[in-house]
Design a protein around this motif. Structure first.
Motif, PDB file in Angstrom:
ATOM      1  N   GLN A  41     -83.373  66.568   0.391  1.00  0.00           N
ATOM      2  CA  GLN A  41     -82.253  66.858   1.283  1.00  0.00           C
ATOM      3  C   GLN A  41     -81.303  65.663   1.388  1.00  0.00           C
ATOM      4  O   GLN A  41     -80.079  65.834   1.357  1.00  0.00           O
ATOM      5  CB  GLN A  41     -82.771  67.252   2.672  1.00  0.00           C
ATOM      6  N   MET A  42     -81.876  64.473   1.513  1.00  0.00           N
ATOM      7  CA  MET A  42     -81.036  63.265   1.585  1.00  0.00           C
ATOM      8  C   MET A  42     -80.244  63.096   0.288  1.00  0.00           C
ATOM      9  O   MET A  42     -79.069  62.751   0.309  1.00  0.00           O
ATOM     10  CB  MET A  42     -81.889  62.021   1.856  1.00  0.00           C
ATOM     11  N   THR A  43     -80.891  63.373  -0.845  1.00  0.00           N
ATOM     12  CA  THR A  43     -80.197  63.286  -2.131  1.00  0.00           C
ATOM     13  C   THR A  43     -79.048  64.279  -2.177  1.00  0.00           C
ATOM     14  O   THR A  43     -77.937  63.939  -2.605  1.00  0.00           O
ATOM     15  CB  THR A  43     -81.175  63.525  -3.296  1.00  0.00           C
TER      16      THR A  43
ATOM     17  N   LEU B 165     -76.185  62.948  -0.073  1.00  0.00           N
ATOM     18  CA  LEU B 165     -75.503  61.847  -0.767  1.00  0.00           C
ATOM     19  C   LEU B 165     -74.664  62.354  -1.936  1.00  0.00           C
ATOM     20  O   LEU B 165     -73.550  61.887  -2.159  1.00  0.00           O
ATOM     21  CB  LEU B 165     -76.520  60.809  -1.249  1.00  0.00           C
ATOM     22  N   GLN B 166     -75.193  63.313  -2.694  1.00  0.00           N
ATOM     23  CA  GLN B 166     -74.468  63.819  -3.858  1.00  0.00           C
ATOM     24  C   GLN B 166     -73.302  64.720  -3.474  1.00  0.00           C
ATOM     25  O   GLN B 166     -72.437  64.996  -4.288  1.00  0.00           O
ATOM     26  CB  GLN B 166     -75.422  64.541  -4.808  1.00  0.00           C
ATOM     27  N   GLY B 167     -73.262  65.151  -2.229  1.00  0.00           N
ATOM     28  CA  GLY B 167     -72.166  65.989  -1.760  1.00  0.00           C
ATOM     29  C   GLY B 167     -71.023  65.216  -1.131  1.00  0.00           C
ATOM     30  O   GLY B 167     -70.015  65.806  -0.731  1.00  0.00           O
ATOM     31  N   LEU B 168     -71.154  63.907  -1.067  1.00  0.00           N
ATOM     32  CA  LEU B 168     -70.106  63.088  -0.453  1.00  0.00           C
ATOM     33  C   LEU B 168     -68.880  62.981  -1.359  1.00  0.00           C
ATOM     34  O   LEU B 168     -68.996  63.039  -2.584  1.00  0.00           O
ATOM     35  CB  LEU B 168     -70.637  61.679  -0.159  1.00  0.00           C
ATOM     36  N   GLU B 169     -67.742  62.774  -0.750  1.00  0.00           N
ATOM     37  CA  GLU B 169     -66.511  62.515  -1.508  1.00  0.00           C
ATOM     38  C   GLU B 169     -66.329  61.027  -1.748  1.00  0.00           C
ATOM     39  O   GLU B 169     -65.620  60.625  -2.666  1.00  0.00           O
ATOM     40  CB  GLU B 169     -65.307  63.076  -0.754  1.00  0.00           C
TER      41      GLU B 169
ATOM     42  N   LEU C 267     -79.020  57.298  -5.713  1.00  0.00           N
ATOM     43  CA  LEU C 267     -79.195  58.741  -5.537  1.00  0.00           C
ATOM     44  C   LEU C 267     -77.884  59.513  -5.610  1.00  0.00           C
ATOM     45  O   LEU C 267     -77.870  60.684  -5.976  1.00  0.00           O
ATOM     46  CB  LEU C 267     -79.919  59.034  -4.224  1.00  0.00           C
ATOM     47  N   SER C 268     -76.774  58.880  -5.292  1.00  0.00           N
ATOM     48  CA  SER C 268     -75.470  59.556  -5.376  1.00  0.00           C
ATOM     49  C   SER C 268     -74.865  59.458  -6.772  1.00  0.00           C
ATOM     50  O   SER C 268     -73.946  60.191  -7.119  1.00  0.00           O
ATOM     51  CB  SER C 268     -74.502  58.971  -4.356  1.00  0.00           C
ATOM     52  N   LEU C 269     -75.411  58.578  -7.584  1.00  0.00           N
ATOM     53  CA  LEU C 269     -74.839  58.276  -8.893  1.00  0.00           C
ATOM     54  C   LEU C 269     -74.817  59.488  -9.829  1.00  0.00           C
ATOM     55  O   LEU C 269     -73.855  59.681 -10.577  1.00  0.00           O
ATOM     56  CB  LEU C 269     -75.620  57.128  -9.540  1.00  0.00           C
ATOM     57  N   GLU C 270     -75.832  60.334  -9.776  1.00  0.00           N
ATOM     58  CA  GLU C 270     -75.904  61.488 -10.676  1.00  0.00           C
ATOM     59  C   GLU C 270     -74.702  62.421 -10.513  1.00  0.00           C
ATOM     60  O   GLU C 270     -74.279  63.077 -11.462  1.00  0.00           O
ATOM     61  CB  GLU C 270     -77.200  62.269 -10.440  1.00  0.00           C
TER      62      GLU C 270
END
Length: 174
Positions: free
Chosen positions: A57-59, A62-66, A78-81
């Protein structure tokens, strides 16, 4: 906390964005609460903690951030992908190493130690945050290449560890 709050308020006012205060560890929560308490637009900010959300969920958060502005290595990785544009206000050598490997340390890594004036650092963070929110593609290709390189390195580490263990007599599953 005041600098983080001012940055968050600026993002709300200038770009109309909501703010996610992501606590990668429980010890981040007091700072997040302090930031929230100092924000003029706290109704546009939400706290996400690792005690409430699991790793997947945390990933996803993070991946949904602008845009990610972080001081945490794992948030950056974790946001890098998803090639989330990111800026680091760093104190962690792992984060500094990651940004160096990605080739974004000169432009997107900031150090707020005593020899640097925090006012100058936060002014630059705000400038870069505004630029990335207006033009997220500016860094996207660099992050894609960096993610691919990071993934190759992680896969290579598995093989190196396997070879290391086999050389020392450990039985390793194929």
């Amino acid at each position: 906390a005041a600098s983080w709050a001012a940055l968050a308020d600026g993002v709300v006012e200038t770009h109309g964005k909501n703010i996610a205060l992501v606590c990668m560890e429980e010890l981040d929560k007091p700072l997040a609460l302090s930031i929230l308490g100092k924000m003029q637009h706290s109704e546009n900010a939400y706290i996400f903690t690792s005690s409430e959300f699991n790793t997947s969920q945390m990933t996803g958060i993070l991946q949904g951030l602008e845009l990610l502005v972080t001081s945490r290595y794992h948030a950056a990785v974790l946001s890098l992908e998803s090639y989330v544009p990111q800026i680091a206000v760093a104190h962690d050598p792992r984060l500094k190493g990651l940004y160096n490997e990605l080739g974004i340390d000169k432009e997107y890594l900031f150090d707020c130690r005593p020899e640097n004036t925090c006012e100058t650092v936060w002014s630059e963070v705000k400038k870069q945050a505004n630029e990335l929110l207006e033009n997220p593609g500016k860094i996207c290709n660099t992050l894609k290449q960096g993610y691919d390189q990071h993934l190759r390195g992680a896969n290579e580490n598995r093989q190196l560890l396997k070879e290391f263990l086999i050389e020392r007599g450990w039985k390793v599953k194929p």
